[in-house]
Design an enzyme around this catalytic site. Structure first.
Site, PDB file in Angstrom:
ATOM      1  N   TYR A 127     -11.522  -6.696  -8.602  1.00 16.55           N
ATOM      2  CA  TYR A 127     -10.627  -6.958  -7.463  1.00 16.55           C
ATOM      3  C   TYR A 127      -9.229  -7.342  -7.961  1.00 16.55           C
ATOM      4  O   TYR A 127      -8.236  -6.721  -7.586  1.00 16.55           O
ATOM      5  CB  TYR A 127     -11.224  -8.081  -6.623  1.00 16.55           C
ATOM      6  N   LYS A 141       5.400   8.700   0.728  1.00 18.01           N
ATOM      7  CA  LYS A 141       6.445   9.543   0.105  1.00 18.01           C
ATOM      8  C   LYS A 141       6.599  10.850   0.877  1.00 18.01           C
ATOM      9  O   LYS A 141       7.713  11.258   1.214  1.00 18.01           O
ATOM     10  CB  LYS A 141       6.062   9.809  -1.348  1.00 18.01           C
ATOM     11  N   VAL A 150     -10.112   6.067   1.520  1.00 20.46           N
ATOM     12  CA  VAL A 150      -8.744   6.163   0.972  1.00 20.46           C
ATOM     13  C   VAL A 150      -8.686   6.550  -0.491  1.00 20.46           C
ATOM     14  O   VAL A 150      -7.611   6.879  -0.996  1.00 20.46           O
ATOM     15  CB  VAL A 150      -7.939   4.856   1.102  1.00 20.46           C
TER      16      VAL A 150
END
Ligand code: UDP
Length: 328
Positions: free
Chosen positions: A148, A108, A60
């Site tokens: 994180y 979007k 990703v």
């Protein structure tokens, strides 16, 4: 009517794969993206034959290209265990920052709704207890856990900017400690560690004095809350977790109660910036979703244990950390 399509990042992971199961059961079309660093095809293999399920091996932090309609983007890809993110801090930051940006860009482009899987770690080592969504947190921005914590905090900021600027219909959940089947036995988190240690008669490793607290939510309870939130419009962060708080020593005691074992307890140094207490205030989720966890810790641990038992003892003995694939 055409089925709604959900794109889920991290869909082969522990929480992601349970979410895939539930979405398929609820008759969504599911596009599951995962780069399989900590996720595993074993978690989703049973879905491969389902015509509504598509798996794509994808990182990703790179541009996400999906053809056709997408109605909902769920961004769940992340290294979520301290052991994993300490080993891969840069990849953790990339999944949280670049990954969230790419997932929002997909939402979007497709005019889709969006959900970010954020974390109770945004509260850091909290000095407000229990943690409400209004609390801004106490995070060390340069500590070991910051890769994180800060990636998720910046991810939340990105989501809010897309909500305000692009009017994307977004949601943010702050997930508190969750456990259940499909956790990796060697992921270093306290529940799989203690179960593994008890099953193999090794000492249960309590870090610090074990007085630090966590509140453990069984995975199906969490999934129920997520599905409920998908179906309503609420854009501010929402805590999802089980509010029943336990010390780590109490958890060790419970594990010894349910697993016949010769394991003793040994004390190890407390990792840096390990939060001393953690308990979600879930008043908002109760009010907005009409949701609260149902599964008691003992019951959930027994169900988790059943799942770990089916792993062969050989696998349990060979507890070296293994990452499936290193496409980083
Ligand atoms: N912990 C422990 N023994 C272990 C693993 C973890 O005492 O073998 C403690 C850890 O220091 C922390 C708590 O258990 O206080 C929960 O750790 P985990 O890694 O599961 O998740 P965290 O909530 O810290 O992200």
């Amino acid at each position: 009517m055409a089925k709604k399509t959900v794109a889920i990042t991290g869909g082969a992971g522990f929480i992601g794969s349970h979410l895939c199961d539930r979405l398929i059961k609820d008759e969504y079309r599911v596009i599951c993206l995962d780069n399989l660093i900590t996720g595993s095809k074993e978690n989703i293999r049973h879905l491969f034959k389902n015509k509504n399920f598509i798996f794509s091996e994808h990182n990703v932090s790179k541009y996400i290209n999906i053809k056709g309609r997408v109605d909902f983007v769920l961004h769940f890809a992340s290294l979520a265990s301290p052991k994993d993110y300490l080993r891969f801090p840069i990849q953790t930051l990339k999944a949280g920052m670049l990954g969230t940006h790419n997932a929002l860009g997909l939402a979007k482009a497709k005019k889709a709704k969006f959900m970010l899987a954020s974390t109770s770690e945004v509260y850091g080592d909290p000095d407000v207890h229990p943690q409400t969504e209004e609390y801004w947190g106490n995070v060390n921005p340069i500590g070991q856990r910051s890769c994180y914590d800060e990636s998720k905090r910046s991810a939340e900021a990105l989501v809010m900017a897309y909500l305000r600027m692009h009017k994307i219909n977004t949601r943010i959940i702050r997930i508190f400690n969750t456990y259940g089947p499909r956790m990796r036995i060697n992921d270093g988190r306290v529940v799989p560690n203690f179960i593994y240690q008890a099953l193999t008669n090794k000492p249960l490793t309590v870090y610090g004095k074990g007085a630090q607290t966590r509140s453990f939510c069984y995975v199906t309870d969490l999934i129920e809350g997520i599905i409920k939130l998908m179906n309503i419009n609420y854009n501010l962060p929402l805590n999802l977790g089980n509010p029943k708080e336990f010390t780590i020593c109490e958890l060790a005691g419970l594990i010894k109660e349910i697993i016949p074992t010769r394991s003793k307890i040994v004390y190890k140094p407390l990792p840096a910036d390990d939060p001393k207490q953690r308990q979600p205030d879930i008043s908002k989720a109760k009010k907005i979703l009409g949701w609260q966890p149902e599964i008691q810790l003992k019951q959930g641990l027994m169900q988790t244990l059943e799942w770990f038992r089916v792993l062969s003892l050989d696998k349990l003995k060979n507890n070296d950390i293994k990452y499936n694939k290193l496409d980083l």
